[in-house]
Design a protein around this motif. Structure first.
Motif, PDB file in Angstrom:
ATOM      1  N   ALA A 127       0.831  -1.204   0.000  1.00 46.41           N
ATOM      2  CA  ALA A 127       0.000   0.000   0.000  1.00 46.41           C
ATOM      3  C   ALA A 127       0.867   1.256   0.000  1.00 46.41           C
ATOM      4  CB  ALA A 127      -0.930   0.000   1.208  1.00 46.41           C
ATOM      5  N   VAL A 139      -5.850   4.032  -3.751  1.00 47.14           N
ATOM      6  CA  VAL A 139      -5.358   2.746  -3.260  1.00 47.14           C
ATOM      7  C   VAL A 139      -6.287   2.278  -2.154  1.00 47.14           C
ATOM      8  CG1 VAL A 139      -3.470   1.542  -2.101  1.00 47.14           C
ATOM      9  CG2 VAL A 139      -2.969   3.262  -3.852  1.00 47.14           C
ATOM     10  N   LEU A 141      -6.991  -0.570   0.684  1.00 48.05           N
ATOM     11  CA  LEU A 141      -6.369  -1.610   1.498  1.00 48.05           C
ATOM     12  C   LEU A 141      -7.443  -2.252   2.364  1.00 48.05           C
ATOM     13  CD1 LEU A 141      -3.954  -3.156   2.674  1.00 48.05           C
ATOM     14  CD2 LEU A 141      -3.566  -1.205   4.212  1.00 48.05           C
ATOM     15  N   LEU A 158       1.055   5.792   5.919  1.00 50.78           N
ATOM     16  CA  LEU A 158       0.113   5.824   4.802  1.00 50.78           C
ATOM     17  C   LEU A 158      -0.345   7.254   4.520  1.00 50.78           C
ATOM     18  CD1 LEU A 158      -2.071   2.677   5.620  1.00 50.78           C
ATOM     19  CD2 LEU A 158      -0.222   2.862   3.942  1.00 50.78           C
ATOM     20  N   ALA A 169      -5.970   7.258  -0.100  1.00 50.17           N
ATOM     21  CA  ALA A 169      -5.902   5.931   0.504  1.00 50.17           C
ATOM     22  C   ALA A 169      -7.227   5.630   1.200  1.00 50.17           C
ATOM     23  CB  ALA A 169      -4.752   5.851   1.502  1.00 50.17           C
TER      24      ALA A 169
END
Length: 264
Positions: A127, A139, A141, A158, A169
């Motif tokens: 990630a 992205v 996760l 992150l 994210a």
């Protein structure tokens, strides 16, 4: 500790300090979700280039949260590629991601790359590496269950990676308890009752009970959201989801007369 390691540690501490100092001043680009009340609370929409957490219980609530994450990804991606990272056992727990299902939600499967990681350590590293690529639109996760590895330090990494690249994210947590993190927002998502539709209609728009339980720069709230796949946006539930039948043309005058009598 060597001088090189000391320099690296100092740089990391400086980046974290700048991140925390800019908590109220960091100017984030926002993308409207389409739901007016939620967008108002979010001060214009979901912040891009940031970390957002979505929590859900296992079972059907996990499916609802997965759909919510897909909707968020569709809004922030702007037709750029997406990466979905999940642990190997997630497929055994919940099944593989359905490409046809994603297409029905309005998310183009051709833009999605699914990465299966053997464990959480690999998933976190993947990630972070993916967030460093500014060509991506987002992205995702996916993490199942409680874990101590996804702590405040991991979320900071992150967040820093997302801020530096501008890539959003989206962290999907299933069957887990929220812990302190640097996430911009944190959501708890559940299924919401679907509207009653006429027998000749297959189904209506997906409905979600989305509760914003953390908002780093504003208030929180809870809303029923409908996802509109054709428009690729969220919206408020329709007041009357069923179509209203028009009066037959040869009896229009009777309908009008009946309305006048009732009005009188």
């Amino acid at each position: 500790m060597t001088g090189a390691r000391m320099d690296t540690l100092a740089r990391l501490r400086g980046r974290i300090a700048r991140l925390e100092a800019a908590d109220g001043a960091h100017d984030l680009r926002r993308v409207a979700l389409g739901h007016d009340e939620a967008d108002a609370v979010l001060q214009g929409g979901l912040a891009t280039g940031a970390l957002h957490e979505v929590f859900a219980e296992a079972g059907r609530q996990a499916a609802a949260a997965t759909g919510f994450v897909c909707g968020l990804a569709a809004r922030v991606a702007a037709r750029r590629p997406l990466i979905w990272i999940r642990q190997d056992f997630a497929e055994r727990e919940a099944g593989a991601l359905s490409m046809s299902g994603l297409a029905e939600l309005g998310l183009d499967p051709c833009r999605l790359v699914v990465v299966r990681a053997p464990d959480l350590d690999h998933a976190l590293r993947t990630a972070a590496d993916a967030l460093a690529c500014d060509a991506l639109g987002g992205v995702m996760l996916e993490v199942w269950g409680e874990t101590q590895k996804l702590d405040l330090v991991a979320s900071r990494k992150l967040t820093l990676a997302a801020q530096e690249s501008g890539v959003t994210a989206l962290l999907l947590r299933v069957a887990a308890t929220p812990e302190p993190s640097t996430a911009e927002t944190r959501w708890m998502v559940r299924t919401a009752p679907s509207p009653v539709v006429a027998p000749w209609m297959a189904w209506g728009a997906p409905r979600l009970d989305a509760e914003l339980i953390r908002n780093r720069h504003g208030q929180t709230g809870r809303w029923i959201m409908e996802w509109m796949p054709d428009a690729c946006r969220f919206s408020e539930p329709a007041a009357d989801p069923q179509p209203v039948a028009a009066a037959p043309a040869h009896r229009a005058h009777q309908a009008s007369a009946g309305f006048d009598r009732r009005s009188a």
